[in-house]
Design an enzyme around this catalytic site. Structure first.
Site, short mmCIF file in Angstrom:
data_model
loop_
_atom_site.label_atom_id
_atom_site.label_comp_id
_atom_site.label_asym_id
_atom_site.label_seq_id
_atom_site.Cartn_x
_atom_site.Cartn_y
_atom_site.Cartn_z
N HIS A 386 9.55 24.98 -18.21
CA HIS A 386 8.58 26.68 -18.01
C HIS A 386 7.00 26.83 -18.04
O HIS A 386 6.56 27.00 -18.95
CB HIS A 386 9.50 27.39 -18.19
CG HIS A 386 9.39 28.66 -17.39
ND1 HIS A 386 9.89 29.48 -16.40
CD2 HIS A 386 7.99 30.12 -18.17
CE1 HIS A 386 9.63 30.74 -16.00
NE2 HIS A 386 8.69 31.25 -17.03
N ALA A 387 6.42 27.09 -16.79
CA ALA A 387 4.96 27.41 -17.20
C ALA A 387 4.42 28.39 -18.86
O ALA A 387 4.90 29.73 -18.31
CB ALA A 387 4.61 27.61 -16.24
N HIS A 416 -1.71 31.43 -11.28
CA HIS A 416 -1.24 33.09 -12.52
C HIS A 416 -1.31 32.58 -13.72
O HIS A 416 -1.73 33.13 -14.43
CB HIS A 416 0.40 32.96 -11.93
CG HIS A 416 1.43 33.99 -13.04
ND1 HIS A 416 1.54 34.54 -12.57
CD2 HIS A 416 1.34 33.36 -14.19
CE1 HIS A 416 2.17 35.45 -13.63
NE2 HIS A 416 2.40 34.74 -14.79
N GLU A 417 -1.35 31.37 -14.40
CA GLU A 417 -1.65 31.23 -15.71
C GLU A 417 -2.82 31.38 -16.45
O GLU A 417 -3.55 31.81 -16.73
CB GLU A 417 -1.36 29.73 -16.25
CG GLU A 417 0.37 29.68 -15.59
CD GLU A 417 1.09 29.98 -16.87
OE1 GLU A 417 0.68 31.02 -17.06
OE2 GLU A 417 2.32 30.66 -16.13
N HIS A 420 -3.88 34.10 -16.91
CA HIS A 420 -3.56 35.21 -18.76
C HIS A 420 -4.56 33.82 -19.32
O HIS A 420 -5.72 34.81 -19.98
CB HIS A 420 -2.39 34.04 -19.10
CG HIS A 420 -1.01 34.67 -18.29
ND1 HIS A 420 -1.06 36.35 -18.73
CD2 HIS A 420 -0.11 34.41 -17.52
CE1 HIS A 420 0.36 36.29 -17.68
NE2 HIS A 420 1.17 34.75 -17.41
N GLU A 444 0.33 40.04 -16.00
CA GLU A 444 0.94 39.19 -15.80
C GLU A 444 0.60 39.55 -13.80
O GLU A 444 0.42 39.06 -13.20
CB GLU A 444 2.27 39.42 -15.52
CG GLU A 444 3.22 39.40 -16.37
CD GLU A 444 3.73 37.69 -17.06
OE1 GLU A 444 3.38 37.39 -16.54
OE2 GLU A 444 3.31 37.70 -18.21
N HIS A 545 13.81 33.20 -18.78
CA HIS A 545 13.39 34.42 -20.11
C HIS A 545 14.43 34.99 -20.73
O HIS A 545 13.85 36.37 -22.03
CB HIS A 545 12.57 35.50 -18.90
CG HIS A 545 11.28 35.18 -18.31
ND1 HIS A 545 11.97 33.90 -17.33
CD2 HIS A 545 10.57 35.28 -18.83
CE1 HIS A 545 10.02 33.97 -17.09
NE2 HIS A 545 9.49 34.27 -17.27
N TYR A 555 7.35 41.35 -15.64
CA TYR A 555 7.25 41.15 -13.19
C TYR A 555 7.52 42.25 -12.72
O TYR A 555 6.23 41.97 -11.53
CB TYR A 555 7.65 40.01 -13.32
CG TYR A 555 7.93 38.84 -15.07
CD1 TYR A 555 6.27 37.82 -14.51
CD2 TYR A 555 8.11 38.44 -16.15
CE1 TYR A 555 6.41 36.91 -15.47
CE2 TYR A 555 8.36 37.81 -16.28
CZ TYR A 555 7.20 36.88 -16.55
OH TYR A 555 6.98 36.43 -17.70
#
Ligand code: X8Z
Ligand code: ZN
Length: 671
Positions: A386-387, A416-417, A420, A444, A545, A555
Site C-alpha cells: 500500500h503506497a 499523490h505521494e 506528501h 492528502e 487502513h 480522504y
C-alpha cells in the site's frame, strides 16, 4: 508530525523513547535521586515545548527506521523491532503529556498552547497508561499490518502455485469482466482478513482505554478532535459536505447501474438497486476507473487510455534490454531483466510526476530519495505494498514506498505521494510539532490537486494520450474519467470511519462487525456483496487502513479540499476559462502560492491557512460541483425516466442504529 508515514499504520508522529537520553545516562531515577526523565525543574511552558521539539527530532530517525524496515521486509524480527520502536515512542509521548499537565491553565504563548494540543493528538493510537497494555497494543498493531501486507489467498491450499496476493487479485478486477472470475478474486482477497477479527476487537479496546486515559470519551472522539473545532462540529461538517455532493454521486451510481445491468443481465445489480461489490473494478468499490471501457460516454470521441501508453513504454524498455541478450538466456536472467525493466518504468513514471512539481518552481527530489525509496515490489520477501510517503528524519531523507505497475491508477498515485513528500520538504523548517499538514485532509489533498491539473491537454503534451479533440463529447469523456476516480470515492471516504467511530463508541458491537460494515456500504455507497457475508468474515480488515489504523475521514475531506485548492491555484495562475479545463502546469505564480501554504505546516489553524490560499476559511463542495457541472447535466439526461437511488436492506435494529453517524460527545475542551 503525526503524518510522517502518510497512510501507513501507526503514524506515530512522535517518536519512541528519547534514546539520546538513554545514551546520556537515562538512569533509574529512584536510584540516582534525580528527577525522573531529566525534566528541568523551573522550565516554562515555552521552554518545555522547545525541549519536546528537540527531543522529538532526535529520537525520530530511530522510530522511522524500525517502521520502514518492517514495512519493506515483513518477518518476525522486523515486526518485533517495529512494535518496540512504537512502544518506546508512545511511552515517551505519555511522559511528555504527563509533564505538560504542569502548565494547564497557565499563561503561555499561543504557539505553545497550540503545540501542546498537537502533542496530545500526536498519534492515532492513543496509548493506555498501563505499560503491559501498551506492549500488547503495539504488538497487535504491528501484527495486523503485517498480516495485511503478507496477505495471500491460495485457491488450492495444497498447491503453492495457486497462491495470489493483493496485486494479482486487483489485476483480475482491473482486467477481467467475467462475473465469476471477479467474484472469486474478490472473495479470495477477503479471506485474508478473517483471522484479524479477534485482534481487531482487542485493538479497539486498548486504544479506547488509551483515549480515555487522555481525557477523551473514546478513540473516535480523539480522531475527530484534530480539526480546530469541536468533535461534534466536525462530525456535523462531514454530514453537511456529504449532503452537498450526494446528488452527484447518486447520478453516477444510477448511470453505472444501468450499464452493469446491460452487461450482466439479471446480475448487474443486487436487490434494492445496489451495485455488486465485485463488479466495480476495485476491491473496495472506491474508484471505478477500471470500468472505463463499459462506462465511456462516447467511445469514438478520442482516446484517454493512459494505461495502454504506460504499458507500451514498459514493453519498449523491456525489448531494449532483451535485444542485448542471448536468445537462450536462462530463466533467472530473464526474470532479472523483467525486474529491471519494471524498475526503469517505475522511475520514468516517478520522474514524470516530479516534473510537474518542479515546473511549479519546487525543488527536485534529493538523490537519497531515488536511492532509498521502494518503487516496485521486491521479489524475495513480503512488503506492505500500500503506497505511502515517509519523512525519515525531518531533514531531507524522504522516501516513497510503492509497488508501482504501469497503469493509470499507480501513475496518479505517484503524483499523490509526491504531494506528501513536497509538503514534508516545505515544512521541514518548522518546529517538529508543527511539521504536519494544516489538517490531515490537507496532507492528502496536495498531490490530488496536481492530479486535477492533469487535463487531457497536459496528458497529450507529455505524450501519454493521443491528439485531443475539443468538443462536447470529448469534454464529457474527460469529466467521466475524473468522476470515476473522484466522485465514486466520496461515500467510501466517509463510511470507513463511520464504521470505526461506531466500533469505538460501542454502538457497533463485536458480534455485528460485518453486518454493520455492509449496512454502511449499502447506505453510503449503494453497494452490496453478491453472496452472504456473515460474521465468519471480517471484511473491514481487507482494507489497508483498518489493520493499518490510518484514520480515513481525511480522504473524504481531501476530495472536497482538492477542488478548492485547484480553483485557487487556477485563479492565481491567471486562468480565466471553465474550471475543468484549467491546468497550472509550469505556472510559477501558482507554485509560489502553493508552497506558501505548504511551508506553514500545522503552525496555525487550518482555517487561516485555507483563507490565505482560497480567500475562504470553510470547507465547501461548491468548487467540486462547479467542476463537474457539465457531467452532472449530462448524467441527469441519461438517467431521465429511470428510478435512481437504492434501498438499504432491512436489518435488525441494532445494525440500523450503527448506520447513524456516530454521535460525537460534547467537546472536552481538547479540540
Ligand atoms: O491510502 C491512500 C494513499 C496513501 S495516503 C495511497 N489513499 C486512499 C486509499 O488508497 O484508500 C489515496 C486515496 C484513498
Ligand atoms: Zn496519501
Amino acid at each position: 508530525m503525526s503524518h510522517r508515514r502518510h497512510s501507513p499504520p501507526l503514524r506515530a508522529a512522535f517518536l519512541a523513547c528519547v534514546c539520546a537520553l538513554a545514551i546520556a545516562g537515562c538512569k533509574d531515577a529512584s536510584r540516582t535521586g534525580q528527577q525522573a526523565d531529566n525534566v528541568p525543574k523551573d522550565e516554562t511552558a515555552d521552554e518545555f515545548i522547545a525541549r519536546v521539539n528537540r527531543e522529538y527530532k532526535e529520537m525520530y530517525p530511530e522510530f522511522t527506521s524500525s517502521q520502514w524496515l518492517s514495512s519493506t521486509y515483513i518477518n518476525d524480527d522486523t515486526k518485533l523491532l517495529a512494535a518496540k520502536g512504537n512502544e518506546r515512542f508512545l511511552t515517551q509521548l505519555k511522559r511528555w503529556l504527563e509533564q505538560a499537565k504542569r502548565f494547564e491553565g497557565q499563561k503561555m504563548s499561543p504557539a505553545t498552547a497550540r503545540a501542546i494540543n498537537l502533542l496530545k493528538l500526536g498519534t492515532s493510537m492513543p496509548p493506555p497508561k498501563d505499560p503491559a497494555k501498551l506492549t500488547e497494543l503495539t504488538a497487535i498493531a504491528t501484527d495486523l499490518e503485517g498480516q495485511y501486507g503478507a496477505g495471500t489467498w491460495c485457491r488450492d491450499k495444497s498447491d503453492p502455485k495457486s497462491c495470489r496476493q493483493l496485486g494479482d487479485l486487483e489485476e483480475v478486477l482491473r482486467n477481467s469482466r467475467d462475473y465469476d472470475e471477479q467474484l472469486q478474486a474478490w472473495q479470495g482477497w477477503h479471506t485474508i482478513a478473517q483471522p484479524m477479527r479477534g485482534e481487531y476487537q482487542r485493538f479497539a479496546e486498548l486504544v479506547n482505554e488509551g483515549a480515555r486515559d487522555m481525557g477523551y470519551a473514546d478513540a473516535g472522539e480523539m480522531w475527530r478532535s484534530g480539526y480546530d473545532m469541536s468533535p461534534t462540529e466536525f462530525a456535523a461538517e462531514t454530514d453537511r459536505l456529504w449532503g452537498q455532493v450526494k446528488p452527484l454521486y447518486e447520478q453516477l451510481h444510477c448511470y453505472a447501474r444501468t450499464k452493469l445491468e446491460a452487461k450482466y443481465p439479471d446480475k448487474g445489480s443486487v436487490a434494492g438497486g445496489l451495485l455488486p461489490a465485485h463488479l466495480m473494478g476495485n476491491m473496495w468499490q472506491q474508484d471505478w476507473s477500471n470500468l472505463w471501457p463499459m462506462l465511456v460516454p462516447f467511445p469514438d470521441a478520442g482516446d484517454l487510455n493512459i494505461t495502454a501508453t504506460l504499458e507500451k513504454q514498459y514493453q519498449a524498455g523491456l525489448n531494449d534490454l532483451l535485444i542485448q541478450e542471448n536468445e537462450t538466456m536462462p530463466a533467472e536472467r530473464e526474470a532479472d531483466i523483467v525486474h529491471r525493466a519494471q524498475l526503469d518504468q517505475a522511475r520514468r513514471m516517478t520522474e514524470r510526476a516530479q516534473d510537474f512539481y518542479t515546473s511549479l518552481g519546487m525543488p527536485k527530489l534529493p538523490a537519497s530519495y531515488w536511492e532509498k525509496s521502494q518503487l516496485i515490489k521486491p521479489r524475495d520477501r513480503d512488503v506492505v505494498c500500500h503506497a505511502s510517503a515517509w519523512d525519515m528524519n525531518m531533514s531531507g531523507d524522504v522516501r516513497t514506498k510503492m509497488c508501482i505497475k504501469p497503469n493509470e491508477e499507480d501513475f496518479t498515485t505517484i503524483y499523490h505521494e509526491l504531494g506528501h513528500i513536497y509538503y514534508d520538504l516545505a515544512y521541514n523548517k518548522q518546529p517538529p510539532l508543527f511539521q504536519n499538514g494544516a489538517n490531515d485532509g490537507f496532507h492528502e489533498a496536495i498531490g490530488d490537486t496536481i492530479v486535477l491539473a492533469m487535463t487531457p491537454r497536459y496528458l497529450q503534451s507529455i505524450g501519454l494520450v493521443g491528439e485531443q479533440k475539443e468538443n462536447q463529447e470529448a469534454l464529457i469523456n474527460s469529466q467521466m474519467r475524473m468522476a470515476l476516480a473522484k466522485v465514486s470515492f466520496l461515500p467510501f471516504g466517509l463510511m470507513i470511519d463511520r464504521w470505526r467511530w461506531g466500533v469505538f463508541d460501542g454502538s457497533i458491537k463485536p458480534g455485528d462487525y460485518n453486518k454493520a460494515w455492509w449496512r454502511l456500504k449499502a447506505q453510503y455507497q449503494g453497494v452490496a456483496p453478491a453472496t452472504p457475508r456473515g460474521e465468519e468474515f471480517f471484511d473491514p480488515g481487507a482494507k489497508y487502513h483498518v489493520p493499518g489504523n490510518t484514520p480515513y475521514t481525511r480522504y473524504f475531506l481531501s476530495h472536497i479540499l482538492q477542488f478548492q485548492f485547484y480553483k485557487a491555484l487556477c485563479d492565481a495562475s491567471g486562468y480565466k476559462g471553465p474550471l475543468y479545463a484549467c491546468s497550472f502546469y509550469g505556472n510559477k505564480v501558482a507554485g509560489q502560492k502553493f508552497w506558501a501554504m505548504l511551508d506553514k505546516g500545522a503552525s496555525q489553524p487550518w482555517q487561516s491557512t485555507m483563507r490565505e490560499l482560497t480567500g475562504n476559511g470553510k470547507l465547501d463542495a461548491a468548487p467540486m460541483l462547479e467542476y463537474f457541472a457539465p457531467l452532472q447535466t449530462w448524467l441527469k439526461q441519461q438517467n431521465e425516466g429511470r428510478t435512481c437511488g437504492w434501498t438499504v436492506p432491512a436489518a435488525n435494529p441494532q445494525a440500523a442504529q450503527a448506520t447513524k453517524p456516530a454521535k460525537a460527545k460534547p467537546a472536552t475542551g481538547k479540540s
